[in-house]
Design an enzyme around this catalytic site. Structure first.
Site, short mmCIF file in Angstrom:
data_model
loop_
_atom_site.label_atom_id
_atom_site.label_comp_id
_atom_site.label_asym_id
_atom_site.label_seq_id
_atom_site.Cartn_x
_atom_site.Cartn_y
_atom_site.Cartn_z
N GLU A 59 0.79 -1.23 0.00
CA GLU A 59 0.00 0.00 0.00
C GLU A 59 0.82 1.29 0.00
O GLU A 59 0.67 2.14 0.89
CB GLU A 59 -0.97 0.00 1.19
CG GLU A 59 -1.99 -1.13 1.11
CD GLU A 59 -3.00 -1.10 2.25
OE1 GLU A 59 -2.78 -0.37 3.24
OE2 GLU A 59 -4.01 -1.81 2.16
N GLU B 90 -6.34 -8.04 -0.19
CA GLU B 90 -7.00 -7.80 1.10
C GLU B 90 -8.48 -7.53 0.88
O GLU B 90 -8.86 -6.78 -0.02
CB GLU B 90 -6.36 -6.61 1.84
CG GLU B 90 -4.95 -6.84 2.33
CD GLU B 90 -4.43 -5.66 3.14
OE1 GLU B 90 -5.27 -4.87 3.62
OE2 GLU B 90 -3.20 -5.53 3.28
#
Length: 830
Positions: free
Chosen positions: A597, A701
């Site tokens: 991320e 995710e």
């Protein structure tokens, strides 16, 4: 005349006085008051003592100074002096006889008294010389002692001399010669008095010897008792040598002396203390194989005491520190999640000394590990890419498979044809407050503990023990077995750069998590699970969020140290990729992540992409053949159609999708939420996964959470969108009933799963299965996450065991395209 006892102490006092009188210039008066180890015996083993001292002096090979010559030298000098003295006495006697031949046999009282004194002196001198000669040489020469006892030729000569003297006295008694008569009367009178005197002296000497022996036993001083010392002579000790203890008397006679019983180094038998009583003047020991050589020396005693003190000075503080450290660790009774206790049985039979000094107390020392179960604890300092192999076995088996739908590890996984069904191990090796809130609950808002950086900073020296306990107990082998049994086939494992290295100022626990990462991969191998590696914490922080290690500013590719941290992150990948390029990992580590991320909404997109290409080329050059995963950076997926069109081979795009962080999606009701997944997300993933899009895309995710109610999900101390407490300036609620009521609450969402209604469980499972279906239009998915402490809607494990997740991930009850079920009377406000 009284019989001559063999007790050496009987005439010890007179022996000393005799030596003083005869050798006034040579006797060392400063050593008259000797301390003796004495046992009043009548049958000393003098041959043994002679051997002891003679061997000792031959071994030492030294000369004695004047005044302290060996006993044999004294004997020769004594004999010469005694002969001269005898000549004087004989000459005096002849003169007296000549003078008495012309006089009357009746002399005045004064003359008789003088003659009696002379006779008494002569007889006493003769007697002293007899005992002196006997006593001085009895210990030094065993053969001479036996002659004195009458067993040899010397003894027979002594008896003949005695008989001759008695015969001469008898003839004098019988003679009418005035000279003979006078001599006889004087000798008889003198002998009678001397006999009485000697008997009194004998009694006094025996009492004195008994008292002296008793006093000496109390003192127990470590003085050698060798031949000369026993008769009042000072024994010479060679320079730089300490005295040996020689035991004598009844102990030696009974075979209980040290020479008779001494446990040698490597010999058997009871300890020395058990064999030789410490009473009776004993204060040391003798090596029976080298008599006279001391076993304990005074200097060694002093050195030994000093060493003991030094060890205590070192050990006590270390013990205190270790005790404190272990108090911070769980003890042997601390239970793991599955009810077991940490196992360290593989250390049995091994010695801590097998660990080199430079590695003791470090992460390489298994005696410092909280849990050694399934680690190879045989020491090695071997590294690959500068990363330790400690804990790994040298063999492996890639024949396992998680289920019949998946090929074994030693066969290629059909990526693109068969979807990944995996799970994350979030909050384990890289902490995340909402997954393990127990680390953060005990601190107030003023403490500033909000992430792993501030937590380890606060914990200080106890951080290592605290976090290793977490590493060992939060995820165990049983979890990997359960992951397999749940029908999953991949595991995404998070780690951070401090598993590899740390930098100045870092409070993180260095390298400990690396060992648990390697063990986790071996557990995956055992259960046929393939691995995606994912670095969650990059030097400088790639997004400024708490799960990057440090919440706040982004320091990677950004700010003052942006370039430095760029370089550091590449160095970390250089090491990690070299390590996982080993053959043992080619079948199990099949996806290699670059960074989790990166916040490309704040970072330069160009800088991130340039770094991504450079890192990919680096790790592939180092031998990585796995797919390389890069994150979408939170850019709209449609943009990735034109990004990195020319890129290295084997790259995957990783996207993370949640409905609860988007205010336009969190307000959807239950049915609308499922429809969003199946209609919008499914098409989005299918598009980006195509050749017209980026290409191979996975969802790394996602969760079945339908609220943002989990504690610390929005950062430590931050509220929720669901209840309108997220912003300090805006109390707007973001939930399906925000406008119509009733007011939304986190109470039901955060309740124990056992309290969930059947309808709520049905929704949660349908919601999860819809996402599985959507993400399987791409390369597959990894659920976030396997386990949490309390956030049930974020735990695959909790949902699977609680009945709101499919029992087998590859066999869901709902797929997109199916009719969305009715959730009954399920309220929309939770």
């Amino acid at each position: 005349m009284p019989s001559q006892s063999r007790s050496r102490d009987r005439y010890r006092g007179r022996d000393t006085e005799y030596t003083r009188r005869r050798y006034p210039d040579e006797h060392d008066y400063s050593h008259d008051d000797h301390d003796y180890d004495y046992d009043d015996d009548d049958d000393d083993n003098d041959d043994l003592e002679q051997d002891v001292t003679e061997r000792r002096y031959r071994r030492d090979g030294y000369r004695r100074p004047r005044g302290e010559s060996r006993a044999r030298a004294y004997y020769e000098r004594d004999a010469a002096a005694a002969a001269a003295h005898d000549e004087e006495l004989l000459a005096e006697e002849r003169e007296r006889r000549r003078a008495g031949a012309s006089g009357s046999p009746r002399k005045s009282g004064q003359h008789r008294e003088r003659d009696r004194d002379r006779e008494r002196d002569r007889e006493a001198q003769s007697r002293r010389r007899t005992y002196e000669d006997d006593g001085r040489h009895r210990t030094r020469d065993g053969r001479r002692e036996r002659r004195r006892e009458g067993g040899g030729e010397g003894g027979r000569r002594e008896r003949r001399r005695g008989e001759s003297r008695r015969g001469e006295a008898a003839r004098k008694h019988q003679s009418s010669d005035s000279t003979n008569s006078a001599s006889h009367l004087l000798s008889a009178d003198a002998l009678a008095r001397l006999g009485s005197q000697y008997e009194k002296e004998d009694r006094r000497e025996r009492a004195h010897a008994k008292d002296a022996a008793k006093a000496e036993r109390k003192r127990r001083k470590k003085r050698a008792v060798v031949g000369e010392q026993e008769r009042g002579l000072r024994a010479e000790k060679p320079r730089d040598r300490s005295r040996a203890r020689v035991a004598s008397g009844a102990y030696m006679e009974e075979g209980r002396g040290p020479e008779m019983e001494f446990r040698r180094r490597g010999g058997g038998g009871p300890p020395m203390d058990a064999r030789w009583p410490k009473g009776g003047g004993w204060g040391g020991s003798v090596d029976g194989g080298d008599a006279g050589r001391p076993f304990w020396k005074q200097k060694k005693w002093l050195i030994g005491i000093g060493v003991v003190i030094l060890i205590l000075v070192i050990v006590i503080p270390v013990a205190v520190v270790v005790s404190k450290k272990h108090n911070d660790k769980p003890n042997a009774t601390t239970t793991q999640p599955d009810g077991t206790t940490p196992s360290n049985s593989n250390l049995d039979g091994l010695s801590p000394d097998s660990i080199p000094g430079y590695a003791k107390g470090t992460f390489l020392d298994p005696w410092t590990w909280y849990d050694t179960n399934d680690f190879n604890v045989t020491f090695t300092n071997e590294t690959v890419g500068g990363l330790s192999l400690m804990g790994l076995n040298s063999t492996w088996d890639d024949s396992a498979r998680p289920n019949d739908n998946v090929p074994p590890l030693n066969k290629p996984f059909p990526y693109g044809k068969q979807p990944i069904r995996g799970v994350n191990l979030g909050g384990w090796l890289s902490l995340e407050p909402f997954i393990t809130p127990s680390f953060f609950q005990s601190y107030s808002a003023l403490s500033g503990v909000i992430d792993e950086y501030t937590l380890t900073q606060k914990l200080g020296s106890t951080a290592g023990a605290r976090l290793e306990k977490h590493y060992a107990t939060f995820i165990t082998e049983q979890d990997f077995a359960d992951i397999r049994d749940a029908g999953l086939d991949h595991v995404r494992i998070q780690y951070s750069y401090w598993a590899v290295t740390t930098y100045d100022g870092d409070p993180y626990v260095a390298k400990t998590s690396w060992r648990y990462l390697l063990r986790a991969i071996e557990y995956c191998r055992k259960y046929g699970l393939r691995v995606k590696l994912d670095p969650h914490g990059i030097p400088g922080s790639q997004n400024g969020w708490n799960h990057s290690g440090r919440q706040g500013a982004i320091g990677w590719l950004n700010g003052t140290d942006g370039e430095l941290n760029r370089k550091r992150s590449l160095e970390v990948h250089d090491q990690v990729s070299k390590f996982f390029a080993q053959d043992r990992y080619k079948n199990v580590v099949t996806i290699y992540g670059l960074v989790n991320e990166p916040l490309m909404l704040s970072l330069s997109v160009e800088d991130v992409l340039n770094w991504t290409v450079e890192a990919t080329k680096l790790v592939q050059k180092n031998g990585i053949t796995a797919y390389i995963a890069l994150h979408d950076g939170f850019l709209n997926l449609s943009k990735w159609k034109s990004i990195l069109k020319t890129r290295p081979d084997n790259m995957l795009l990783d996207t993370h999708q949640y409905t609860i962080f988007n205010t336009g999606q969190i307000v959807l009701n239950h049915t609308a939420r499922v429809n969003l997944i199946c209609n919008d997300w499914s098409a989005m993933i299918k598009e980006v996964n195509s050749t017209s899009g980026f290409g191979p895309t996975i969802c790394g995710e996602w969760s079945q959470a339908d609220t943002d109610c989990a504690q610390y999900l929005n950062n430590v101390g931050r509220g929720t969108r669901w209840e309108g407490t997220f912003s300090l300036t805006d109390s707007t609620q973001y939930c399906p009933t925000a406008d119509s009521g009733p007011r939304c609450s986190c109470a039901n969402a955060n309740a124990d799963p056992s309290a969930y209604s059947a309808d709520y469980k049905k929704f949660l499972q349908t919601y999860a299965e819809a996402q599985m279906s959507a993400f399987e239009t791409g390369q597959g998915w990894f659920y976030w996450t396997w386990r949490t402490e309390s956030a049930a809607q974020w735990s695959y494990r909790t949902a699977w065991k609680g009945g709101f997740m499919p029992q087998k991930a590859y066999s869901p009850s709902f797929k997109c395209g199916d009719t969305v079920p009715d959730f009954g009377s399920l309220p929309e406000y939770y």
